[in-house]
Design a protein around this motif. Sequence first.
Motif, PDB file in Angstrom:
ATOM      1  N   THR A   1      10.393  30.814   0.747  1.00 15.58           N
ATOM      2  CA  THR A   1      11.348  30.053   1.248  1.00 15.58           C
ATOM      3  C   THR A   1      11.095  28.676   1.088  1.00 15.58           C
ATOM      4  O   THR A   1      10.157  28.094   0.896  1.00 15.58           O
ATOM      5  CB  THR A   1      11.542  30.665   2.755  1.00 15.58           C
ATOM      6  OG1 THR A   1      10.350  30.357   3.305  1.00 15.58           O
ATOM      7  CG2 THR A   1      12.012  32.016   2.858  1.00 15.58           C
TER       8      THR A   1
ATOM      9  N   GLY B   1      10.949  26.042   3.226  1.00 18.24           N
ATOM     10  CA  GLY B   1      10.131  25.310   3.847  1.00 18.24           C
ATOM     11  C   GLY B   1       8.448  25.834   3.792  1.00 18.24           C
ATOM     12  O   GLY B   1       7.891  24.859   3.887  1.00 18.24           O
ATOM     13  N   ALA B   2       8.571  27.028   3.411  1.00 12.52           N
ATOM     14  CA  ALA B   2       7.203  27.240   2.900  1.00 12.52           C
ATOM     15  C   ALA B   2       6.779  26.970   1.640  1.00 12.52           C
ATOM     16  O   ALA B   2       5.347  26.321   1.445  1.00 12.52           O
ATOM     17  CB  ALA B   2       7.152  28.836   2.874  1.00 12.52           C
TER      18      ALA B   2
ATOM     19  N   GLN C   1       0.506  28.286   5.374  1.00  8.92           N
ATOM     20  CA  GLN C   1       1.975  28.251   5.717  1.00  8.92           C
ATOM     21  C   GLN C   1       2.676  29.343   5.906  1.00  8.92           C
ATOM     22  O   GLN C   1       2.754  30.334   5.109  1.00  8.92           O
ATOM     23  CB  GLN C   1       2.643  27.265   4.490  1.00  8.92           C
ATOM     24  CG  GLN C   1       2.689  27.820   3.253  1.00  8.92           C
ATOM     25  CD  GLN C   1       1.517  27.450   2.497  1.00  8.92           C
ATOM     26  OE1 GLN C   1       1.224  28.346   1.716  1.00  8.92           O
ATOM     27  NE2 GLN C   1       1.020  26.313   2.511  1.00  8.92           N
TER      28      GLN C   1
ATOM     29  N   GLU D   1       6.685  30.486   6.991  1.00  6.11           N
ATOM     30  CA  GLU D   1       8.199  29.854   7.632  1.00  6.11           C
ATOM     31  C   GLU D   1       8.564  31.152   8.469  1.00  6.11           C
ATOM     32  O   GLU D   1       9.055  32.194   8.086  1.00  6.11           O
ATOM     33  CB  GLU D   1       8.881  29.506   6.515  1.00  6.11           C
ATOM     34  CG  GLU D   1      10.326  28.983   6.870  1.00  6.11           C
ATOM     35  CD  GLU D   1      10.992  28.449   6.142  1.00  6.11           C
ATOM     36  OE1 GLU D   1      12.331  27.761   6.277  1.00  6.11           O
ATOM     37  OE2 GLU D   1      10.467  28.408   4.719  1.00  6.11           O
TER      38      GLU D   1
ATOM     39  N   GLY E   1      13.933  27.848   9.960  1.00  3.78           N
ATOM     40  CA  GLY E   1      12.999  26.861   9.252  1.00  3.78           C
ATOM     41  C   GLY E   1      11.901  26.237   9.729  1.00  3.78           C
ATOM     42  O   GLY E   1      11.264  25.217   9.332  1.00  3.78           O
ATOM     43  N   ARG E   2      11.358  26.806  10.873  1.00  2.00           N
ATOM     44  CA  ARG E   2      10.211  26.451  11.383  1.00  2.00           C
ATOM     45  C   ARG E   2       8.985  26.957  10.444  1.00  2.00           C
ATOM     46  O   ARG E   2       8.648  28.158  10.307  1.00  2.00           O
ATOM     47  CB  ARG E   2      10.070  27.020  12.893  1.00  2.00           C
ATOM     48  CG  ARG E   2       8.632  26.858  13.634  1.00  2.00           C
ATOM     49  CD  ARG E   2       8.595  27.386  15.008  1.00  2.00           C
ATOM     50  NE  ARG E   2       8.996  28.627  15.269  1.00  2.00           N
ATOM     51  CZ  ARG E   2       8.194  29.584  15.321  1.00  2.00           C
ATOM     52  NH1 ARG E   2       6.958  29.398  15.457  1.00  2.00           N
ATOM     53  NH2 ARG E   2       8.729  30.781  15.539  1.00  2.00           N
ATOM     54  N   VAL E   3       8.248  25.994  10.011  1.00  3.19           N
ATOM     55  CA  VAL E   3       6.912  26.183   9.374  1.00  3.19           C
ATOM     56  C   VAL E   3       5.597  26.012  10.268  1.00  3.19           C
ATOM     57  O   VAL E   3       5.505  25.100  10.852  1.00  3.19           O
ATOM     58  CB  VAL E   3       6.945  25.383   8.106  1.00  3.19           C
ATOM     59  CG1 VAL E   3       5.598  25.600   7.403  1.00  3.19           C
ATOM     60  CG2 VAL E   3       8.059  25.745   7.060  1.00  3.19           C
ATOM     61  N   GLU E   4       4.907  27.235  10.353  1.00  2.90           N
ATOM     62  CA  GLU E   4       3.713  27.162  11.259  1.00  2.90           C
ATOM     63  C   GLU E   4       2.358  27.002   9.947  1.00  2.90           C
ATOM     64  O   GLU E   4       2.479  27.803   9.071  1.00  2.90           O
ATOM     65  CB  GLU E   4       3.452  28.174  11.887  1.00  2.90           C
ATOM     66  CG  GLU E   4       4.305  28.386  13.192  1.00  2.90           C
ATOM     67  CD  GLU E   4       4.383  27.486  14.155  1.00  2.90           C
ATOM     68  OE1 GLU E   4       3.390  26.715  14.086  1.00  2.90           O
ATOM     69  OE2 GLU E   4       5.151  27.404  15.192  1.00  2.90           O
ATOM     70  N   THR E   5       1.669  25.990  10.071  1.00  4.78           N
ATOM     71  CA  THR E   5       0.290  25.838   9.505  1.00  4.78           C
ATOM     72  C   THR E   5      -0.739  26.239   9.803  1.00  4.78           C
ATOM     73  O   THR E   5      -0.917  26.678  11.183  1.00  4.78           O
ATOM     74  CB  THR E   5       0.222  24.431   8.966  1.00  4.78           C
ATOM     75  OG1 THR E   5       0.031  23.640  10.050  1.00  4.78           O
ATOM     76  CG2 THR E   5       1.674  23.819   8.072  1.00  4.78           C
TER      77      THR E   5
END
Length: 425
Positions: free
Chosen positions: A114, A116-117, A199, A201, A205-209
Amino acid sequence: MPIPTRARTTNRRSTGAALAGVAAALTALPAAPVAASATPATAASAGRAAAGAPVQVALPAPTGPRPVGTVALRLVDRGRKDPLAPSKPYRELMVSLWYPARATTGLPVAPQMTAGAAAAFDRDTAPDLGLKPGEVAWAATRTHARAGAPVDTRAGRLPVILFSPGFEAPRTLSTVLAEDLASRGYAVVTVDHTYEAEQVEFPGGRVETSRLPVVRTPEEQAKLFSVLLPARVADLRFVLDRLADLDRGTGPRDAAPLPDGLRGALDLSRVGAFGHSMGGSTAAQLAHDDRRVDAGANLDGIVFDPVASTGVSKPFLQVAGGTTTRASEPSWKSFWEASTGWKREARFTGTQHFSFFDLQAMLPQISAELGHPATAETIGTIDPRRSVAAQRAYLAAFFDLHLKGRRTPLFDGPSAAYPEVRLIP
């Protein structure tokens, strides 16, 4: 994603030296020396690189007889706190479901990553591969699956296969194997292990790292792994629980619309699991711990305790890259000796640890476009097309044998079709 030669800046979760130690513990298996070879860029590709246009790559098409559909789902385990984000009172995951599809015309082709990712991968992970941000259009890579396509109920009830990626790796870099299995009549679920993966997503659209802690000593490494492996196994067990809900037609309330035909399509009496690197150890531990899992496979991963000592009583396939054998990797020896079910080890000559990612297909294209040296140290000297074909054939044959009862000669001895693969006695 742990590249053995990686370097990290200290403004992220760990120092370069610390993460190099973690990566070494997970992935630095003995490797045969390989000769670096160059893949010359064509005039057109060299011009494109000089003009600054990002490289676009293509994934090899699945080889099974059926079209493929896919859907991404957010799954929330409200009965478990997140082990890497203690402030969160629940564990949330992103998974992708791949399955045989019908009526795919007009539906969008799903991207490998995606947007964002892909942006986070370009920023945080591509440099580990020796690539500069912006050199590759990661978000432009397409799968061969149609997003949200209806399930092909003519395929019958689908055996289920879970996939766990390597340490820090995203689920998306194993699309080549996942969608090939789906094209052969399986429901394949690829899982991101949130806050370990670099990463992830989520919808909106929220991306957590990654939130991995700083690791400075072997003792801290051992403590970290003792948290990560049980968390991964718990993730997969929770996914199996939710798959039962999906099969009953009671999916997540906040998920994407479920594809038509999914209800009643999953055969949870036939379940397999496989993974790459640390994901392979996850699959082994899951097979040991969960009676619902019938067979498992490890793609070139060290096997961690406790399953390294207990082994498994179910069918299990060890896939080796480079020189990985029971003689070179102690955890493989102990796991083999303790395992009492059907078992095979298959060495893929000319591969390296990262040959068992989509990188096997992607990096040669990138190298050719940018005029970079070929990455033999990362993906080996084997012809990429031969490597992908052999991986797909042996993985499908293993699950066909143990989940569908289909006889195969591939594990009886050397194969003329795949001379690159050697069975280890």
